[in-house]
Design a protein around this motif. Structure first.
Motif, mmCIF file in Angstrom:
data_model
loop_
_atom_site.group_PDB
_atom_site.id
_atom_site.type_symbol
_atom_site.label_atom_id
_atom_site.label_comp_id
_atom_site.label_asym_id
_atom_site.label_seq_id
_atom_site.Cartn_x
_atom_site.Cartn_y
_atom_site.Cartn_z
ATOM 1 N N ASP A 83 -27.787 -38.731 -61.667
ATOM 2 C CA ASP A 83 -26.383 -38.330 -61.699
ATOM 3 C C ASP A 83 -25.871 -38.035 -60.289
ATOM 4 O O ASP A 83 -24.750 -38.421 -59.923
ATOM 5 C CB ASP A 83 -26.226 -37.097 -62.591
ATOM 6 C CG ASP A 83 -24.765 -36.727 -62.794
ATOM 7 O OD1 ASP A 83 -24.001 -37.564 -63.314
ATOM 8 O OD2 ASP A 83 -24.385 -35.596 -62.426
ATOM 9 N N ASP A 84 -26.682 -37.369 -59.483
ATOM 10 C CA ASP A 84 -26.289 -37.086 -58.096
ATOM 11 C C ASP A 84 -26.138 -38.385 -57.301
ATOM 12 O O ASP A 84 -25.191 -38.546 -56.515
ATOM 13 C CB ASP A 84 -27.327 -36.189 -57.423
ATOM 14 C CG ASP A 84 -27.322 -34.776 -57.977
ATOM 15 O OD1 ASP A 84 -26.325 -34.396 -58.612
ATOM 16 O OD2 ASP A 84 -28.334 -34.053 -57.792
ATOM 17 N N ALA B 48 -29.035 -40.021 -70.833
ATOM 18 C CA ALA B 48 -29.314 -38.754 -70.156
ATOM 19 C C ALA B 48 -29.468 -37.605 -71.146
ATOM 20 O O ALA B 48 -28.688 -37.463 -72.091
ATOM 21 C CB ALA B 48 -28.192 -38.442 -69.165
ATOM 22 N N THR B 49 -30.505 -36.794 -70.910
ATOM 23 C CA THR B 49 -30.755 -35.614 -71.744
ATOM 24 C C THR B 49 -30.951 -34.365 -70.889
ATOM 25 O O THR B 49 -31.410 -33.334 -71.384
ATOM 26 C CB THR B 49 -32.008 -35.828 -72.614
ATOM 27 O OG1 THR B 49 -33.124 -36.162 -71.775
ATOM 28 C CG2 THR B 49 -31.775 -36.926 -73.635
ATOM 29 N N GLY B 50 -30.619 -34.470 -69.613
ATOM 30 C CA GLY B 50 -30.705 -33.297 -68.753
ATOM 31 C C GLY B 50 -32.032 -33.100 -68.070
ATOM 32 O O GLY B 50 -32.298 -32.023 -67.531
ATOM 33 N N THR B 51 -32.895 -34.112 -68.058
ATOM 34 C CA THR B 51 -34.176 -33.994 -67.369
ATOM 35 C C THR B 51 -33.962 -34.008 -65.854
ATOM 36 O O THR B 51 -32.864 -34.291 -65.352
ATOM 37 C CB THR B 51 -35.112 -35.146 -67.758
ATOM 38 O OG1 THR B 51 -34.535 -36.380 -67.316
ATOM 39 C CG2 THR B 51 -35.312 -35.192 -69.271
ATOM 40 N N TYR B 52 -35.066 -33.739 -65.127
ATOM 41 C CA TYR B 52 -34.989 -33.752 -63.665
ATOM 42 C C TYR B 52 -34.539 -35.120 -63.156
ATOM 43 O O TYR B 52 -33.676 -35.230 -62.284
ATOM 44 C CB TYR B 52 -36.353 -33.395 -63.075
ATOM 45 C CG TYR B 52 -36.444 -33.615 -61.585
ATOM 46 C CD1 TYR B 52 -35.859 -32.718 -60.697
ATOM 47 C CD2 TYR B 52 -37.104 -34.731 -61.069
ATOM 48 C CE1 TYR B 52 -35.939 -32.923 -59.331
ATOM 49 C CE2 TYR B 52 -37.192 -34.939 -59.708
ATOM 50 C CZ TYR B 52 -36.608 -34.035 -58.845
ATOM 51 O OH TYR B 52 -36.680 -34.246 -57.489
ATOM 52 N N GLY C 115 -31.429 -42.080 -67.022
ATOM 53 C CA GLY C 115 -30.405 -41.222 -66.425
ATOM 54 C C GLY C 115 -29.011 -41.791 -66.537
ATOM 55 O O GLY C 115 -28.026 -41.047 -66.649
ATOM 56 N N LEU C 116 -28.900 -43.127 -66.502
ATOM 57 C CA LEU C 116 -27.577 -43.753 -66.579
ATOM 58 C C LEU C 116 -27.047 -43.842 -68.006
ATOM 59 O O LEU C 116 -25.848 -43.636 -68.245
ATOM 60 C CB LEU C 116 -27.646 -45.164 -65.978
ATOM 61 C CG LEU C 116 -27.785 -45.260 -64.456
ATOM 62 C CD1 LEU C 116 -27.978 -46.705 -64.039
ATOM 63 C CD2 LEU C 116 -26.561 -44.667 -63.758
ATOM 64 N N SER D 216 -38.830 -44.122 -61.245
ATOM 65 C CA SER D 216 -39.102 -45.423 -61.833
ATOM 66 C C SER D 216 -37.815 -46.024 -62.375
ATOM 67 O O SER D 216 -36.814 -45.318 -62.592
ATOM 68 C CB SER D 216 -40.122 -45.286 -62.963
ATOM 69 O OG SER D 216 -39.555 -44.551 -64.048
ATOM 70 N N LEU D 217 -37.828 -47.336 -62.607
ATOM 71 C CA LEU D 217 -36.654 -47.983 -63.184
ATOM 72 C C LEU D 217 -36.345 -47.437 -64.570
ATOM 73 O O LEU D 217 -35.170 -47.353 -64.972
ATOM 74 C CB LEU D 217 -36.886 -49.499 -63.249
ATOM 75 C CG LEU D 217 -36.946 -50.224 -61.899
ATOM 76 C CD1 LEU D 217 -37.213 -51.713 -62.106
ATOM 77 C CD2 LEU D 217 -35.640 -50.032 -61.129
#
Length: 347
Positions: free
Chosen positions: A72-73, A62-66, A58-59, A51-52
């Motif tokens: 990040d990839d 980020a807290t390290g979730t899936y 993630g941008l 989702s947006l």
């Protein structure tokens, strides 16, 4: 630094149709906006649907979730696509100007073949297994072949025809070597098959840091060569009369193309049609002036590369098509259409 803009070039620019002179800067701004949109799409769209809100998290949070890991990839993949697109577009435009051949691309002078031969040698005979190792061997192979083509083409006395012939001969020999090694060594075939197709999905922060200095240097050098290459397009005698240094310009153009294409090929593998097709499209609405062709190619080539990468992620969900396959499938018909238009095949 290299040569001032020749009088004929200034006269040509002054006599260019007003519509073309007005549309060039506006068109470049539109191209930048399109590139920004494609970058956003490259980060937001993929084989795994996010989702947006997840993309934003993630941008910026980020807290390290899936979802953060996926974003990040994709970000690293997008940045590599940007760098590789710029490199391929500029190297293709420079090589077409250098060889005066509208069909020229980074593969014509053996640069892709040199990188491929170096990678298969490193895998088979030196035991290199990591992508970070491939990068340096691929770049070394591209540089060595670029220097060899320059030497066989006559060094400072090189001509477009000699360079093209030398590159074609070396390409045939090196690709024969690559195919022979891969046929005889199943391990090399397994490790090389993804790299030779051309892909962005192996992007890492380390890979980006390795290729960024080379692509930045090659980009600056290419842009600085726009004026002397414009002078050389009018013929050697005219270029000399205008004060252009033919040997130095050809050497620097060869160096710029080798650095750019070598870095992109090292990181992504050989990706076809981007450096060949984009300058054709650009030339159709900018004219032959490299002062405009090069900036446009640097912006639109990443648009093509990232767009093809996004398409490859979507059409085969949940699997992916490598970007090299997508550019080949799209590039063939489009290129046939372009070369049939006389206007876009003229330098």
């Amino acid at each position: 630094m290299l040569v001032d803009s020749p009088p004929e070039q200034r006269a040509d620019a002054a006599s260019a149709p007003p519509a073309r002179r007005a549309i060039r800067p506006l068109g470049l701004l539109v191209a930048v906006a399109v590139l920004a949109a494609v970058v956003v799409a490259s980060i937001a769209i993929g084989a795994r649907q996010l989702s947006l809100e997840q993309v934003w998290h993630g941008l910026f949070q980020a807290t390290g979730t899936y979802g953060d890991t996926v974003v990040d990839d994709r970000l690293a993949r997008t940045l590599l696509g940007l760098l590789a697109g710029v490199a391929l577009g500029l190297s293709g435009a420079v090589l077409q100007a250098l060889t005066r051949n509208p069909l020229a691309d980074p593969g014509l002078l053996g640069i892709n073949a040199g990188a491929s031969a170096a990678v298969v040698t490193a895998i088979t005979y030196l035991g290199v297994t990591s992508l970070t190792g491939y990068v340096w061997f691929a770049f070394l192979g591209a540089a060595v072949v670029g220097a060899l083509v320059w030497f066989l083409g006559g060094s400072r006395g090189a001509t477009p025809v000699r360079l093209a012939l030398a590159g074609t001969a070396i390409t045939a020999a090196l690709y024969g070597f690559v195919q022979a090694v891969m046929i005889m060594d199943d391990a090399a075939l397994g490790k090389m098959r993804f790299w030779t197709v051309g892909s962005l999905n192996t992007a890492t922060d380390l890979t980006l840091r390795q290729v960024l200095p080379f692509i930045a240097a090659g980009t600056l050098l290419s842009l600085a060569l726009a004026r002397p290459l414009n002078a050389m397009a009018m013929g050697d005698d005219t270029a000399k009369a205008l004060g252009a240094h033919l040997g130095r310009t050809r050497a620097l153009a060869m160096l710029a193309a080798t650095v750019l294409c070598g870095a992109a090929t090292a990181a992504c593998g050989p990706i076809m049609f981007v450096g060949l097709m984009v300058p054709h499209v650009v030339r159709s609405f900018t004219g032959p002036d490299l002062r405009w062709i090069l900036p446009y190619a640097a912006v639109l080539s990443p648009v093509l590369l990232l767009g093809a990468d996004v398409l490859g992620r979507v059409v085969a969900r949940p699997a992916e098509l490598q970007v090299g396959i997508v550019t080949a499938v799209l590039g063939g018909p489009v290129f046939i259409f372009l070369v049939r238009r006389r206007r876009t095949t003229q330098l």
